[in-house]
Scaffold this active site. Sequence first.
Site, PDB file in Angstrom:
ATOM      1  N   ASP A 416       0.901  -1.200  -0.114  1.00 26.57           N
ATOM      2  CA  ASP A 416      -0.044  -0.055   0.116  1.00 26.57           C
ATOM      3  C   ASP A 416       0.933   1.344   0.053  1.00 26.57           C
ATOM      4  OD1 ASP A 416      -2.678   1.443   0.374  1.00 26.57           O
ATOM      5  OD2 ASP A 416      -1.731   1.884   2.214  1.00 26.57           O
ATOM      6  N   GLU A 469       1.082  -0.296  -5.111  1.00 20.59           N
ATOM      7  CA  GLU A 469       0.419   0.563  -5.388  1.00 20.59           C
ATOM      8  C   GLU A 469       1.138   1.812  -5.427  1.00 20.59           C
ATOM      9  OE1 GLU A 469      -3.576   3.065  -3.366  1.00 20.59           O
ATOM     10  OE2 GLU A 469      -1.905   2.392  -2.451  1.00 20.59           O
TER      11      GLU A 469
END
EC number: 2.4.1.18
Length: 736
Positions: A416, A469
């Site tokens: 993330d 990401e």
Amino acid sequence: MTRSSNQLTDAHLRPDPSDIHRLLAGEHHDPHSVLGAHEYPGHTVIRAFRPHAVKVTAVIGGERHVMQHLESGLFAVAVPFTNLIDYRLEIDYPGVGDAVVTHTTADAYRFLPTLGELDLHLFAEGRHERLWEILGAHRRTFTTADGPVSGVSFAVWAPNAKGVSLIGEFNHWGGNDAPMRVLGSSGVWELFWPGFPPDGLYKFRVHGADGSVTDRADPMAFATEVPPHTASRVTESTYEWHDEDWMTRRASLNPVFEPMSTLEVHLLSWRPGLTYRQLATELTEYVVEQGFTHVEMLPVAEHPFGGSWGYQVTSYYAPTSRLGTPDDFRYLVDALHQAGIGVIVDWVPAHFPKDAWALGRFDGTALYEHSDPRRGEQLDWGTYVFDFGRPEVRNFLVANALYWLQEFHIDGLRVDAVASMLYLDYSRPEGGWTPNQYGGRENLEAVQFLQEMNATVHKVAPGIVTVAEESTSWPGVTRPTNLGGLGFSMKWNMGWMNDTLAYISRDPIYRSYHHHEMTFSMLYAYSENYVLPISHDEVVHGKGTLWSRMPGGDHEKAAGLRSLLAYQWAHPGKQLLFMGQEFGQRAEWSEERGLDWYQLDEQSFSTGVQNLVRDLNAIYRSRPALWSRDTSPEGYSWIDANDSANNVLSFLRFGNDGSMLACVINFAGSEHSQYRLGLPHAGTWREVLNTDADIYNGSGIGNYGAVEATDEPWHGRPASAVMVLPPLSMLWFEPA
């Protein structure tokens, strides 16, 4: 053990006053040098620190030696033995009324450290790949002269702490009566506590360098209390895996060249109330029925605030206890593997929350976070940023990645917020950040960490996937580390997602002016290994859902959604779709409630979308043309990228096995009844997919299952076929 004939003396009973002071204050670095058994000429002194006891007796063989209470819970006795091998402590506590409760135990302060020099050396260098085996809480049994002693060893890194004590249910969460020792210069505090409950709750009372005293959850805890409670829990896995075939196959494959169609799931809200073991049945059955190859779980590591969706982690080594035990989570992963489904989890090494009982300022200093707030705080999220340059912190994170892959058989990590790690000025005002040593904005320490993490996990667990990401144009995200890249397997294609969602949100009559938004992604499609994400981020915070983004009435919305999904599956890259979007959920997602499954209670547009996704996955998995050359330009060729007047795109996909698919999508709101499409050769081309088919609750317009291509050149191809393109539809053809 040797009995001495020397006259006993009390001269050595009382330790040095400074030792007593530090012990009572909870700030002694080596309580084992004061407590436990200490041999002097001709005798041994045993000391115990039991502040709540009324009497303590040392039991040696059959002899009982009542200990003298010196002060403030410190007891001592001199016994006429040298070479003392073993003994027990018999401790009397006040009970109800005049009653006394007696507890007999081995002495925690007579055991050697449970960590070796090599372990500490590797940790200090940031190279201990199985860090969870030396830090945290571990059940142990030692053989002693008076019989086996079972308990739990605890180890925690707090190099700047003045003192650390173990607290828990066993001592009623109070005081400094279980002080830990620091092992040399490692900063690791350690204690073995005999008789500690095998599933007991605990914390560490940390006397910080700044004078603070805080009760901390174990950074390496393997289980926790159910939030909002925050204690760590001792646990030990007894799970027996049954996914040997899956794990063997995984190690032999490269996921970049395999089909990957992923359903992103928030476990707590997919069907609220289900446990890990119930999900093992219901989620597995659903994912298999829908034909997805993988499940990607929003972070499962423990987090105190449900509204963070798991992205503000406090216990990196513990699956959330809201749904069951760590072994229950293993059961879920095992069930998915046995059904042929891969498991990816979201992993959050970019930042962590500031809760005073967790990682932040753990020992009274900036320990896990960077000491400079211009690098150590993430202003947007109100969180701390890890100090990626510190070897022990880097080790904590790299080992954590390995922990999920090895201990839970996880098949991949979706990392993330990578962009926030890579740039020192990420979301910071001018003057609110400091440059790197070369004057640039790149966070070189974070780059090194990501490279080390990727290189390590791919070495230790071949066949796993790491997905970034990363929302910028950082070069080489999926390039191997030995070529200077970050080493990720894949990267989310945020550009494709943004352009595509912007385009399909427009009324079809205006789409011709924005045709480039649907072709631009192919200009960079092979610069990285991409995942095409329609994730949870696109269905929250007022963004609506895929359904609500579609213009028109329900019929047009359903047709538009079906064509979008078929386009996603046909585009180079792996697929990711957030739960609920596979059946066209109309309401925006909230973690506080479940999906709107009632939309599927009858034949509806939602049922049609769900049927389409099931067929998309089946066709996708069985057609190498759709996945085997995702990262190669040879796997794709435009038929016509420029038909903006008709809002039509058409292209070919090619597989390593020589197969091909012709894909054509009509983004217009009207039918094209005589559309000529260029094709590689003449003959019958079977209609593999028509998103407007009756089975998907479409209008049923189509080409009766096939088109006939003739030798009339078109679109630069030697052959062509005339076909019907239903409005807001996509068709796939393959040679018959």
